[in-house]
Motif scaffolding. Structure first.
Motif, PDB file in Angstrom:
ATOM      1  N   ASP A 164     -11.469   2.890  23.840  1.00  0.00           N
ATOM      2  CA  ASP A 164     -10.288   2.326  23.179  1.00  0.00           C
ATOM      3  C   ASP A 164     -10.517   0.916  22.652  1.00  0.00           C
ATOM      4  N   GLN A 165     -11.490   0.179  23.205  1.00  0.00           N
ATOM      5  CA  GLN A 165     -11.797  -1.156  22.688  1.00  0.00           C
ATOM      6  C   GLN A 165     -12.560  -1.083  21.376  1.00  0.00           C
ATOM      7  N   HIS A 166     -12.991   0.103  21.027  1.00  0.00           N
ATOM      8  CA  HIS A 166     -13.731   0.283  19.777  1.00  0.00           C
ATOM      9  C   HIS A 166     -12.999   1.206  18.809  1.00  0.00           C
ATOM     10  N   VAL A 167     -11.733   1.480  19.099  1.00  0.00           N
ATOM     11  CA  VAL A 167     -10.908   2.303  18.206  1.00  0.00           C
ATOM     12  C   VAL A 167      -9.636   1.531  17.914  1.00  0.00           C
ATOM     13  N   LEU A 168      -9.424   1.234  16.652  1.00  0.00           N
ATOM     14  CA  LEU A 168      -8.277   0.427  16.238  1.00  0.00           C
ATOM     15  C   LEU A 168      -7.306   1.295  15.453  1.00  0.00           C
ATOM     16  N   PHE A 169      -6.139   1.560  16.056  1.00  0.00           N
ATOM     17  CA  PHE A 169      -5.085   2.302  15.368  1.00  0.00           C
ATOM     18  C   PHE A 169      -4.207   1.293  14.627  1.00  0.00           C
ATOM     19  N   VAL A 170      -4.204   1.350  13.312  1.00  0.00           N
ATOM     20  CA  VAL A 170      -3.484   0.341  12.525  1.00  0.00           C
ATOM     21  C   VAL A 170      -2.152   0.853  12.002  1.00  0.00           C
ATOM     22  N   GLY A 171      -1.806   2.100  12.307  1.00  0.00           N
ATOM     23  CA  GLY A 171      -0.524   2.627  11.870  1.00  0.00           C
ATOM     24  C   GLY A 171      -0.509   3.000  10.400  1.00  0.00           C
ATOM     25  N   PHE A 172       0.677   3.310   9.913  1.00  0.00           N
ATOM     26  CA  PHE A 172       0.830   3.705   8.516  1.00  0.00           C
ATOM     27  C   PHE A 172       0.588   2.520   7.594  1.00  0.00           C
ATOM     28  N   LEU A 173      -0.190   2.728   6.551  1.00  0.00           N
ATOM     29  CA  LEU A 173      -0.442   1.702   5.542  1.00  0.00           C
ATOM     30  C   LEU A 173       0.033   2.197   4.187  1.00  0.00           C
ATOM     31  N   ASP A 174       0.644   1.309   3.415  1.00  0.00           N
ATOM     32  CA  ASP A 174       1.023   1.710   2.062  1.00  0.00           C
ATOM     33  C   ASP A 174      -0.220   1.768   1.183  1.00  0.00           C
ATOM     34  N   HIS A 175      -0.031   2.214  -0.040  1.00  0.00           N
ATOM     35  CA  HIS A 175      -1.163   2.490  -0.930  1.00  0.00           C
ATOM     36  C   HIS A 175      -2.080   1.275  -1.099  1.00  0.00           C
ATOM     37  N   ALA A 176      -1.487   0.120  -1.351  1.00  0.00           N
ATOM     38  CA  ALA A 176      -2.293  -1.083  -1.588  1.00  0.00           C
ATOM     39  C   ALA A 176      -3.116  -1.447  -0.362  1.00  0.00           C
ATOM     40  N   HIS A 177      -2.522  -1.322   0.819  1.00  0.00           N
ATOM     41  CA  HIS A 177      -3.240  -1.691   2.039  1.00  0.00           C
ATOM     42  C   HIS A 177      -4.302  -0.654   2.411  1.00  0.00           C
ATOM     43  N   VAL A 178      -4.089   0.601   2.023  1.00  0.00           N
ATOM     44  CA  VAL A 178      -5.135   1.604   2.224  1.00  0.00           C
ATOM     45  C   VAL A 178      -6.370   1.223   1.418  1.00  0.00           C
ATOM     46  N   LEU A 179      -6.174   0.803   0.185  1.00  0.00           N
ATOM     47  CA  LEU A 179      -7.307   0.401  -0.651  1.00  0.00           C
ATOM     48  C   LEU A 179      -8.016  -0.812  -0.053  1.00  0.00           C
ATOM     49  N   GLU A 180      -7.233  -1.741   0.497  1.00  0.00           N
ATOM     50  CA  GLU A 180      -7.841  -2.907   1.142  1.00  0.00           C
ATOM     51  C   GLU A 180      -8.679  -2.488   2.336  1.00  0.00           C
ATOM     52  N   LEU A 181      -8.147  -1.563   3.125  1.00  0.00           N
ATOM     53  CA  LEU A 181      -8.891  -1.086   4.293  1.00  0.00           C
ATOM     54  C   LEU A 181     -10.188  -0.425   3.863  1.00  0.00           C
ATOM     55  N   LEU A 182     -10.110   0.453   2.874  1.00  0.00           N
ATOM     56  CA  LEU A 182     -11.310   1.138   2.403  1.00  0.00           C
ATOM     57  C   LEU A 182     -12.341   0.148   1.865  1.00  0.00           C
ATOM     58  N   SER A 183     -11.874  -0.975   1.355  1.00  0.00           N
ATOM     59  CA  SER A 183     -12.801  -1.952   0.775  1.00  0.00           C
ATOM     60  C   SER A 183     -13.632  -2.679   1.819  1.00  0.00           C
ATOM     61  N   ILE A 184     -13.150  -2.739   3.078  1.00  0.00           N
ATOM     62  CA  ILE A 184     -13.882  -3.521   4.083  1.00  0.00           C
ATOM     63  C   ILE A 184     -14.702  -2.649   5.034  1.00  0.00           C
ATOM     64  N   VAL A 185     -14.444  -1.343   5.070  1.00  0.00           N
ATOM     65  CA  VAL A 185     -15.202  -0.513   6.003  1.00  0.00           C
ATOM     66  C   VAL A 185     -16.599  -0.242   5.449  1.00  0.00           C
ATOM     67  N   ASP A 186     -17.505   0.114   6.339  1.00  0.00           N
ATOM     68  CA  ASP A 186     -18.871   0.431   5.935  1.00  0.00           C
ATOM     69  C   ASP A 186     -19.038   1.917   5.622  1.00  0.00           C
ATOM     70  N   MET A 187     -18.144   2.738   6.152  1.00  0.00           N
ATOM     71  CA  MET A 187     -18.237   4.180   5.968  1.00  0.00           C
ATOM     72  C   MET A 187     -16.841   4.779   6.114  1.00  0.00           C
ATOM     73  N   VAL A 188     -16.596   5.861   5.382  1.00  0.00           N
ATOM     74  CA  VAL A 188     -15.318   6.571   5.474  1.00  0.00           C
ATOM     75  C   VAL A 188     -15.574   7.964   6.029  1.00  0.00           C
ATOM     76  N   VAL A 189     -14.766   8.374   7.013  1.00  0.00           N
ATOM     77  CA  VAL A 189     -14.904   9.692   7.627  1.00  0.00           C
ATOM     78  C   VAL A 189     -13.574  10.423   7.515  1.00  0.00           C
ATOM     79  N   MET A 190     -13.611  11.668   7.056  1.00  0.00           N
ATOM     80  CA  MET A 190     -12.415  12.500   6.959  1.00  0.00           C
ATOM     81  C   MET A 190     -12.696  13.819   7.687  1.00  0.00           C
ATOM     82  N   THR A 191     -11.809  14.198   8.622  1.00  0.00           N
ATOM     83  CA  THR A 191     -12.126  15.313   9.512  1.00  0.00           C
ATOM     84  C   THR A 191     -11.077  16.427   9.537  1.00  0.00           C
ATOM     85  N   PRO A 192     -10.422  16.764   8.437  1.00  0.00           N
ATOM     86  CA  PRO A 192      -9.451  17.869   8.495  1.00  0.00           C
ATOM     87  C   PRO A 192     -10.136  19.168   8.909  1.00  0.00           C
TER      88      PRO A 192
END
Length: 217
Positions: A164-192
């Motif tokens: 849990d110290q390495h998992v950050l739940f940031v809650g719902f983000l609006d469109h602009a903040h989603v783009l900001e988040l994607l801009s700072i991560v090193d990798m994106v993972v989608m697991t549907p």
């Protein structure tokens, strides 16, 4: 007339056609129980002969054909993203109260996902993978954006695995903040796990030239 919901399609199509108005149905979700087991499914298929159905992916179109919609009445138009939004994305000062500079100093890599926290999105499998990744990359951080019925269960699972110290739940983000988040991560993972009509977040991550790991569905 553009119809998105099933109610709109069943109620608006015939009156619009009677007035000589063209009707377009948009199917942006996979065809699942909401239509396959719907008692009005026969009306949907019958009325489809009077409209043009736009599916957001070949997967959705294939499902339409499978339930009996005529191919001539369907067309695929993929979801798009506004590329201009990506020209001036500023690095956010913080994500969920944590300074971006601190994230980059304390953690690497930062792995992000954005989705509804529901069973079909398979986030529990991301957490299980995170547990394995952290054994080899102890400074990794997993940022999970979104809300949903499984949020508390997923947070509890992270605690039970001791990550849990390495998992950050940031809650719902609006469109602009989603783009900001994607801009700072090193990798994106989608697991549907059950299906996905079109992964817009993946297209956004591709626009940002981020490495992507996604389930093969």
């Amino acid at each position: 007339v553009y119809c998105m919901s099933l109610n709109e399609k069943l109620l608006m199509t015939l009156p619009a056609r009677a007035l000589g108005i063209r009707v377009v149905w948009v199917e942006h979700l996979l065809i699942e129980r909401w239509l396959i087991q719907n008692p009005y499914r026969f009306l949907y298929i019958w009325m489809s002969r009077f409209v043009k159905i736009v599916a957001v992916s070949e997967a959705v179109r294939t499902q339409l054909l499978t339930i009996g919609v005529a191919e001539v009445n369907t067309r695929v138009i993929y979801n798009g993203i506004d590329v201009q939004e990506f020209v001036s994305i500023a690095r956010p000062e913080s994500i969920a109260g944590v300074k971006s500079s601190e994230l980059s100093e304390q953690f690497y890599p930062v792995i992000g996902t954005t989705c509804r926290l529901a069973r079909e999105k398979g986030v529990k499998y991301l957490l299980q993978a995170a547990n394995l990744v952290l054994q080899k990359m102890p400074k990794a951080l997993f940022v999970i954006a979104g809300d949903g019925p499984e949020k508390e269960q997923l947070q509890q699972l992270a605690r039970e695995m001791g990550i849990d110290q390495h998992v950050l739940f940031v809650g719902f983000l609006d469109h602009a903040h989603v783009l900001e988040l994607l801009s700072i991560v090193d990798m994106v993972v989608m697991t549907p796990v059950s299906g996905e009509s079109f992964g817009i977040a993946i297209a956004q991550a591709m626009m940002l030239e981020k490495p992507i790991v996604a389930t093969n569905i």
